[in-house]
Motif scaffolding. Structure first.
Motif, PDB file in Angstrom:
ATOM      1  N   SER A  36       0.864  -1.179   0.000  1.00  0.00           N
ATOM      2  CA  SER A  36       0.000   0.000   0.000  1.00  0.00           C
ATOM      3  C   SER A  36       0.902   1.230   0.000  1.00  0.00           C
ATOM      4  O   SER A  36       2.092   1.141   0.253  1.00  0.00           O
ATOM      5  CB  SER A  36      -0.934   0.006   1.204  1.00  0.00           C
ATOM      6  OG  SER A  36      -0.208  -0.004   2.406  1.00  0.00           O
ATOM      7  N   ALA A  37       0.309   2.374  -0.309  1.00  0.00           N
ATOM      8  CA  ALA A  37       1.081   3.616  -0.357  1.00  0.00           C
ATOM      9  C   ALA A  37       0.210   4.780   0.094  1.00  0.00           C
ATOM     10  O   ALA A  37      -0.987   4.821  -0.185  1.00  0.00           O
ATOM     11  CB  ALA A  37       1.605   3.864  -1.765  1.00  0.00           C
ATOM     12  N   ARG A  90      -0.663   8.158  -0.682  1.00  0.00           N
ATOM     13  CA  ARG A  90      -0.575   9.095  -1.801  1.00  0.00           C
ATOM     14  C   ARG A  90      -0.457  10.537  -1.338  1.00  0.00           C
ATOM     15  O   ARG A  90       0.107  11.373  -2.024  1.00  0.00           O
ATOM     16  CB  ARG A  90      -1.778   8.922  -2.714  1.00  0.00           C
ATOM     17  CG  ARG A  90      -1.777   7.564  -3.402  1.00  0.00           C
ATOM     18  CD  ARG A  90      -3.060   7.273  -4.156  1.00  0.00           C
ATOM     19  NE  ARG A  90      -3.609   8.376  -4.918  1.00  0.00           N
ATOM     20  CZ  ARG A  90      -3.160   8.797  -6.101  1.00  0.00           C
ATOM     21  NH1 ARG A  90      -2.123   8.199  -6.658  1.00  0.00           N
ATOM     22  NH2 ARG A  90      -3.737   9.804  -6.720  1.00  0.00           N
ATOM     23  N   GLU A  91      -0.964  10.831  -0.154  1.00  0.00           N
ATOM     24  CA  GLU A  91      -0.917  12.205   0.363  1.00  0.00           C
ATOM     25  C   GLU A  91       0.502  12.632   0.743  1.00  0.00           C
ATOM     26  O   GLU A  91       0.857  13.791   0.615  1.00  0.00           O
ATOM     27  CB  GLU A  91      -1.849  12.352   1.563  1.00  0.00           C
ATOM     28  CG  GLU A  91      -3.308  12.157   1.234  1.00  0.00           C
ATOM     29  CD  GLU A  91      -3.798  13.112   0.151  1.00  0.00           C
ATOM     30  OE1 GLU A  91      -3.506  14.324   0.240  1.00  0.00           O
ATOM     31  OE2 GLU A  91      -4.469  12.643  -0.780  1.00  0.00           O
ATOM     32  N   SER A  92       1.305  11.690   1.217  1.00  0.00           N
ATOM     33  CA  SER A  92       2.669  12.046   1.616  1.00  0.00           C
ATOM     34  C   SER A  92       3.686  11.875   0.483  1.00  0.00           C
ATOM     35  O   SER A  92       4.825  12.316   0.596  1.00  0.00           O
ATOM     36  CB  SER A  92       3.097  11.233   2.834  1.00  0.00           C
ATOM     37  OG  SER A  92       3.175   9.855   2.518  1.00  0.00           O
ATOM     38  N   CYS A  93       3.271  11.274  -0.625  1.00  0.00           N
ATOM     39  CA  CYS A  93       4.158  11.049  -1.772  1.00  0.00           C
ATOM     40  C   CYS A  93       4.635  12.384  -2.340  1.00  0.00           C
ATOM     41  O   CYS A  93       3.848  13.315  -2.526  1.00  0.00           O
ATOM     42  CB  CYS A  93       3.409  10.265  -2.844  1.00  0.00           C
ATOM     43  SG  CYS A  93       4.334   9.993  -4.358  1.00  0.00           S
ATOM     44  N   VAL A  94       5.937  12.476  -2.609  1.00  0.00           N
ATOM     45  CA  VAL A  94       6.511  13.703  -3.180  1.00  0.00           C
ATOM     46  C   VAL A  94       6.974  13.492  -4.622  1.00  0.00           C
ATOM     47  O   VAL A  94       7.786  14.252  -5.126  1.00  0.00           O
ATOM     48  CB  VAL A  94       7.674  14.259  -2.319  1.00  0.00           C
ATOM     49  CG1 VAL A  94       7.173  14.732  -0.985  1.00  0.00           C
ATOM     50  CG2 VAL A  94       8.792  13.246  -2.199  1.00  0.00           C
ATOM     51  N   THR A  95       6.473  12.469  -5.262  1.00  0.00           N
ATOM     52  CA  THR A  95       6.711  12.186  -6.685  1.00  0.00           C
ATOM     53  C   THR A  95       8.178  11.993  -7.054  1.00  0.00           C
ATOM     54  O   THR A  95       8.615  12.398  -8.121  1.00  0.00           O
ATOM     55  CB  THR A  95       6.078  13.280  -7.585  1.00  0.00           C
ATOM     56  OG1 THR A  95       6.800  14.490  -7.435  1.00  0.00           O
ATOM     57  CG2 THR A  95       4.620  13.496  -7.272  1.00  0.00           C
ATOM     58  N   SER A  96       8.940  11.345  -6.194  1.00  0.00           N
ATOM     59  CA  SER A  96      10.349  11.093  -6.510  1.00  0.00           C
ATOM     60  C   SER A  96      10.516  10.036  -7.594  1.00  0.00           C
ATOM     61  O   SER A  96      11.550   9.978  -8.249  1.00  0.00           O
ATOM     62  CB  SER A  96      11.110  10.657  -5.256  1.00  0.00           C
ATOM     63  OG  SER A  96      10.747   9.333  -4.904  1.00  0.00           O
ATOM     64  N   LEU A 123      11.128   6.934  -7.450  1.00  0.00           N
ATOM     65  CA  LEU A 123      12.071   5.849  -7.192  1.00  0.00           C
ATOM     66  C   LEU A 123      11.390   4.490  -7.175  1.00  0.00           C
ATOM     67  O   LEU A 123      11.932   3.512  -7.688  1.00  0.00           O
ATOM     68  CB  LEU A 123      12.811   6.094  -5.883  1.00  0.00           C
ATOM     69  CG  LEU A 123      13.714   7.326  -5.863  1.00  0.00           C
ATOM     70  CD1 LEU A 123      14.276   7.541  -4.459  1.00  0.00           C
ATOM     71  CD2 LEU A 123      14.821   7.196  -6.878  1.00  0.00           C
ATOM     72  N   CYS A 124      10.201   4.412  -6.606  1.00  0.00           N
ATOM     73  CA  CYS A 124       9.489   3.138  -6.551  1.00  0.00           C
ATOM     74  C   CYS A 124       9.112   2.660  -7.953  1.00  0.00           C
ATOM     75  O   CYS A 124       9.205   1.469  -8.255  1.00  0.00           O
ATOM     76  CB  CYS A 124       8.258   3.243  -5.657  1.00  0.00           C
ATOM     77  SG  CYS A 124       7.074   4.514  -6.153  1.00  0.00           S
ATOM     78  N   VAL A 125       8.713   3.585  -8.812  1.00  0.00           N
ATOM     79  CA  VAL A 125       8.321   3.240 -10.180  1.00  0.00           C
ATOM     80  C   VAL A 125       9.527   2.728 -10.960  1.00  0.00           C
ATOM     81  O   VAL A 125       9.418   1.738 -11.693  1.00  0.00           O
ATOM     82  CB  VAL A 125       7.689   4.453 -10.890  1.00  0.00           C
ATOM     83  CG1 VAL A 125       7.333   4.115 -12.330  1.00  0.00           C
ATOM     84  CG2 VAL A 125       6.459   4.929 -10.134  1.00  0.00           C
ATOM     85  N   LEU A 157       0.897   5.187  -7.460  1.00  0.00           N
ATOM     86  CA  LEU A 157      -0.233   4.292  -7.614  1.00  0.00           C
ATOM     87  C   LEU A 157       0.290   2.875  -7.408  1.00  0.00           C
ATOM     88  O   LEU A 157       1.343   2.523  -7.943  1.00  0.00           O
ATOM     89  CB  LEU A 157      -0.827   4.381  -9.021  1.00  0.00           C
ATOM     90  CG  LEU A 157      -1.495   5.673  -9.439  1.00  0.00           C
ATOM     91  CD1 LEU A 157      -1.838   5.633 -10.920  1.00  0.00           C
ATOM     92  CD2 LEU A 157      -2.751   5.895  -8.611  1.00  0.00           C
ATOM     93  N   VAL A 158      -0.410   2.076  -6.656  1.00  0.00           N
ATOM     94  CA  VAL A 158      -0.035   0.672  -6.479  1.00  0.00           C
ATOM     95  C   VAL A 158      -0.793  -0.137  -7.518  1.00  0.00           C
ATOM     96  O   VAL A 158      -2.024  -0.179  -7.507  1.00  0.00           O
ATOM     97  CB  VAL A 158      -0.350   0.180  -5.046  1.00  0.00           C
ATOM     98  CG1 VAL A 158      -0.017  -1.297  -4.916  1.00  0.00           C
ATOM     99  CG2 VAL A 158       0.424   0.994  -4.022  1.00  0.00           C
ATOM    100  N   LEU A 159      -0.066  -0.755  -8.439  1.00  0.00           N
ATOM    101  CA  LEU A 159      -0.668  -1.564  -9.501  1.00  0.00           C
ATOM    102  C   LEU A 159      -0.947  -2.988  -9.043  1.00  0.00           C
ATOM    103  O   LEU A 159      -1.875  -3.623  -9.526  1.00  0.00           O
ATOM    104  CB  LEU A 159       0.258  -1.613 -10.716  1.00  0.00           C
ATOM    105  CG  LEU A 159       0.594  -0.280 -11.373  1.00  0.00           C
ATOM    106  CD1 LEU A 159       1.589  -0.515 -12.501  1.00  0.00           C
ATOM    107  CD2 LEU A 159      -0.664   0.403 -11.866  1.00  0.00           C
TER     108      LEU A 159
END
Length: 81
Positions: free
Chosen positions: A10-11, A13-19, A21-23, A39-41
């Protein structure tokens, strides 16, 4: 442990800073929306991705990624998966 009874991704999304790295690390598990937020696929990825999931979780600068079922952290080159 199988994906069904073990790993759950899970992730926050509110704290994500669009780095991103996970993608880059696991495009089969993570993606980004139009605003760049995570987004968790695949919420139940295969057990064979444990090491990469641990790295993605550790690499998230805002600790927005959660992976239940990994167990205690171990070093990347040995120890527990």
């Amino acid at each position: 442990m199988t994906a069904v009874d073990g790993l759950r991704v899970s992730a926050d999304r509110e704290s994500c800073v669009t780095s991103s790295l996970c993608v880059y690390r696991l495009p089969q598990v993570f993606d980004q929306d139009a605003e760049g937020r995570v987004l968790v696929l695949d919420e139940r990825p295969p057990d064979g991705l444990r090491r990469e999931l641990r790295r993605a979780r550790r690499g998230c600068p805002t600790r927005s990624i959660r992976v239940d079922g990994l167990g205690p952290d171990a070093d990347e080159d040995g120890g527990a998966p």
